[in-house]
Design a protein around this motif. Sequence first.
Motif, PDB file in Angstrom:
ATOM      1  N   ALA A 137      20.949   8.087 -17.490  1.00 22.56           N
ATOM      2  CA  ALA A 137      19.642   8.703 -17.737  1.00 22.56           C
ATOM      3  C   ALA A 137      19.254   8.620 -19.207  1.00 22.56           C
ATOM      4  N   GLY A 138      20.234   8.701 -20.094  1.00 21.99           N
ATOM      5  CA  GLY A 138      19.947   8.658 -21.526  1.00 21.99           C
ATOM      6  C   GLY A 138      19.369   7.343 -21.987  1.00 21.99           C
ATOM      7  N   ALA A 139      19.580   6.283 -21.204  1.00 20.15           N
ATOM      8  CA  ALA A 139      19.030   4.971 -21.549  1.00 20.15           C
ATOM      9  C   ALA A 139      17.694   4.724 -20.868  1.00 20.15           C
ATOM     10  N   LEU A 140      17.208   5.713 -20.100  1.00 15.70           N
ATOM     11  CA  LEU A 140      15.990   5.530 -19.322  1.00 15.70           C
ATOM     12  C   LEU A 140      14.861   6.469 -19.730  1.00 15.70           C
ATOM     13  N   PHE A 141      15.170   7.757 -19.860  1.00 10.26           N
ATOM     14  CA  PHE A 141      14.127   8.764 -20.031  1.00 10.26           C
ATOM     15  C   PHE A 141      13.913   9.126 -21.499  1.00 10.26           C
ATOM     16  N   ALA A 142      12.631   9.385 -21.831  1.00 10.88           N
ATOM     17  CA  ALA A 142      12.288   9.639 -23.237  1.00 10.88           C
ATOM     18  C   ALA A 142      11.180  10.675 -23.362  1.00 10.88           C
ATOM     19  N   GLY A 143      11.395  11.837 -22.786  1.00 10.34           N
ATOM     20  CA  GLY A 143      10.472  12.934 -22.990  1.00 10.34           C
ATOM     21  C   GLY A 143       9.295  12.952 -22.034  1.00 10.34           C
ATOM     22  N   VAL A 144       8.387  13.867 -22.291  1.00  5.37           N
ATOM     23  CA  VAL A 144       7.266  14.121 -21.393  1.00  5.37           C
ATOM     24  C   VAL A 144       6.404  12.877 -21.193  1.00  5.37           C
ATOM     25  N   ASP A 145       6.162  12.111 -22.278  1.00  4.38           N
ATOM     26  CA  ASP A 145       5.289  10.942 -22.179  1.00  4.38           C
ATOM     27  C   ASP A 145       6.037   9.621 -22.317  1.00  4.38           C
ATOM     28  N   GLY A 146       7.357   9.683 -22.422  1.00  3.73           N
ATOM     29  CA  GLY A 146       8.147   8.472 -22.546  1.00  3.73           C
ATOM     30  C   GLY A 146       8.143   7.855 -23.934  1.00  3.73           C
ATOM     31  N   LEU A 147       7.587   8.560 -24.913  1.00  2.16           N
ATOM     32  CA  LEU A 147       7.429   7.975 -26.251  1.00  2.16           C
ATOM     33  C   LEU A 147       8.354   8.590 -27.305  1.00  2.16           C
ATOM     34  N   ASP A 148       9.199   9.506 -26.918  1.00  2.00           N
ATOM     35  CA  ASP A 148      10.009  10.223 -27.904  1.00  2.00           C
ATOM     36  C   ASP A 148      10.808   9.287 -28.813  1.00  2.00           C
ATOM     37  N   SER A 170       2.311   0.357 -19.210  1.00  2.22           N
ATOM     38  CA  SER A 170       1.099   1.131 -19.510  1.00  2.22           C
ATOM     39  C   SER A 170       1.109   1.730 -20.916  1.00  2.22           C
ATOM     40  N   GLN A 171       2.075   1.340 -21.736  1.00  4.36           N
ATOM     41  CA  GLN A 171       2.258   2.001 -23.033  1.00  4.36           C
ATOM     42  C   GLN A 171       1.764   1.190 -24.233  1.00  4.36           C
ATOM     43  N   HIS A 172       1.145   0.059 -23.988  1.00  2.37           N
ATOM     44  CA  HIS A 172       0.759  -0.851 -25.061  1.00  2.37           C
ATOM     45  C   HIS A 172       0.007  -0.134 -26.184  1.00  2.37           C
ATOM     46  N   MET A 173      -1.089   0.495 -25.856  1.00  2.00           N
ATOM     47  CA  MET A 173      -1.949   1.066 -26.896  1.00  2.00           C
ATOM     48  C   MET A 173      -1.302   2.265 -27.574  1.00  2.00           C
ATOM     49  N   LEU A 174      -0.543   3.055 -26.819  1.00  2.00           N
ATOM     50  CA  LEU A 174       0.102   4.227 -27.400  1.00  2.00           C
ATOM     51  C   LEU A 174       1.160   3.820 -28.426  1.00  2.00           C
ATOM     52  N   VAL A 175       1.965   2.831 -28.097  1.00  2.00           N
ATOM     53  CA  VAL A 175       2.996   2.382 -29.035  1.00  2.00           C
ATOM     54  C   VAL A 175       2.368   1.573 -30.166  1.00  2.00           C
ATOM     55  N   ARG A 176       1.328   0.823 -29.857  1.00  2.00           N
ATOM     56  CA  ARG A 176       0.601   0.094 -30.908  1.00  2.00           C
ATOM     57  C   ARG A 176       0.098   1.063 -31.983  1.00  2.00           C
ATOM     58  N   ASP A 177      -0.449   2.189 -31.564  1.00  2.00           N
ATOM     59  CA  ASP A 177      -0.955   3.174 -32.532  1.00  2.00           C
ATOM     60  C   ASP A 177       0.161   3.656 -33.456  1.00  2.00           C
ATOM     61  N   LEU A 178       1.337   3.896 -32.890  1.00  2.00           N
ATOM     62  CA  LEU A 178       2.468   4.338 -33.706  1.00  2.00           C
ATOM     63  C   LEU A 178       2.870   3.259 -34.704  1.00  2.00           C
ATOM     64  N   ALA A 179       2.867   2.007 -34.256  1.00  2.00           N
ATOM     65  CA  ALA A 179       3.276   0.898 -35.115  1.00  2.00           C
ATOM     66  C   ALA A 179       2.251   0.648 -36.219  1.00  2.00           C
ATOM     67  N   GLU A 180       0.989   0.691 -35.876  1.00  2.00           N
ATOM     68  CA  GLU A 180      -0.040   0.468 -36.893  1.00  2.00           C
ATOM     69  C   GLU A 180      -0.053   1.594 -37.912  1.00  2.00           C
ATOM     70  N   ALA A 181       0.239   2.813 -37.478  1.00  2.00           N
ATOM     71  CA  ALA A 181       0.324   3.935 -38.409  1.00  2.00           C
ATOM     72  C   ALA A 181       1.470   3.751 -39.401  1.00  2.00           C
ATOM     73  N   ALA A 182       2.492   2.984 -39.003  1.00  2.00           N
ATOM     74  CA  ALA A 182       3.620   2.698 -39.892  1.00  2.00           C
ATOM     75  C   ALA A 182       3.380   1.462 -40.746  1.00  2.00           C
ATOM     76  N   GLY A 183       2.185   0.855 -40.633  1.00  2.00           N
ATOM     77  CA  GLY A 183       1.826  -0.261 -41.491  1.00  2.00           C
ATOM     78  C   GLY A 183       2.057  -1.641 -40.911  1.00  2.00           C
ATOM     79  N   PHE A 184       2.270  -1.732 -39.603  1.00  2.00           N
ATOM     80  CA  PHE A 184       2.548  -3.030 -38.992  1.00  2.00           C
ATOM     81  C   PHE A 184       1.303  -3.660 -38.377  1.00  2.00           C
TER      82      PHE A 184
END
Length: 274
Positions: free
Chosen positions: A203-214, A240-254
Amino acid sequence: MTDVAAALREAAQRLEGVSDTPRLDAELLMAHALGVERQALLLDPSRHAVPAEFVSLVERRMVHEPVAYIVGYRDFWTIRLAVGPGMLIPRPDSETLIEAAVDYFGDNEPKRVLDLGCGPGTLLLAALAEWPDAHGLGVDESEKAADWAEMNADDLGLNDRARFRVGDWAAGLDGQFDLILCNPPYIADSEVLMPDVADHEPAGALFAGVDGLDDYRRIIPDLPRLLAPGGAAILEIGHSQHMLVRDLAEAAGFSVACRQDLGGRDRALLLTRA
């Protein structure tokens, strides 16, 4: 002589309610029971008799035990990885990350590779097999995973170029890497998985919090200090996570590019310095 072809048909019919790939499962189990490669089995099934062990292997699959655990390995990219209970099983979708790296580097070759959350060594060892002059480090929170990864590196003759350590993502790492690969947990805690996965894989390699983004929230801020100029960090994502993770990456300068898997689903984000 019991008819192998008939046994495969019967097993595939039984497995239809258990697996999305019942015929493939039956063929892999039969090949394993016979001690031959699947290709050799399919080339001339009539030269074999059905081994008694085949029935018990099918019964194990009928109760949702993953085929990779039953046969003890999974093929990935150009390599074969030993896997067993408690290991995240390599999946074809994850080959998208290696494909993206090959396209990005072209005729160049990454010299230093980092695999965060390496499991049984999946992405790191595939990368080192692709680039014979590269060296790499795999990190996993599980000591058991690091042990499996070291065993696979030894089996593949890559132990002189691969190191593994137990760690908490990038915590405590220094230096820079030309290629950073990461397949983190990205499934929301509330998501219901198939029994093959839910009842067997960690489970530790699969689940990542309420929205899967932890875990993305922890990993991405560390990447700028670890990524060498001209390098790329490639992260696996849920479709379905493209834009959510993209936002995190762009906020980090990528700068971010998305790569789709063979099913046409968003599967990997390639991060480069903006």
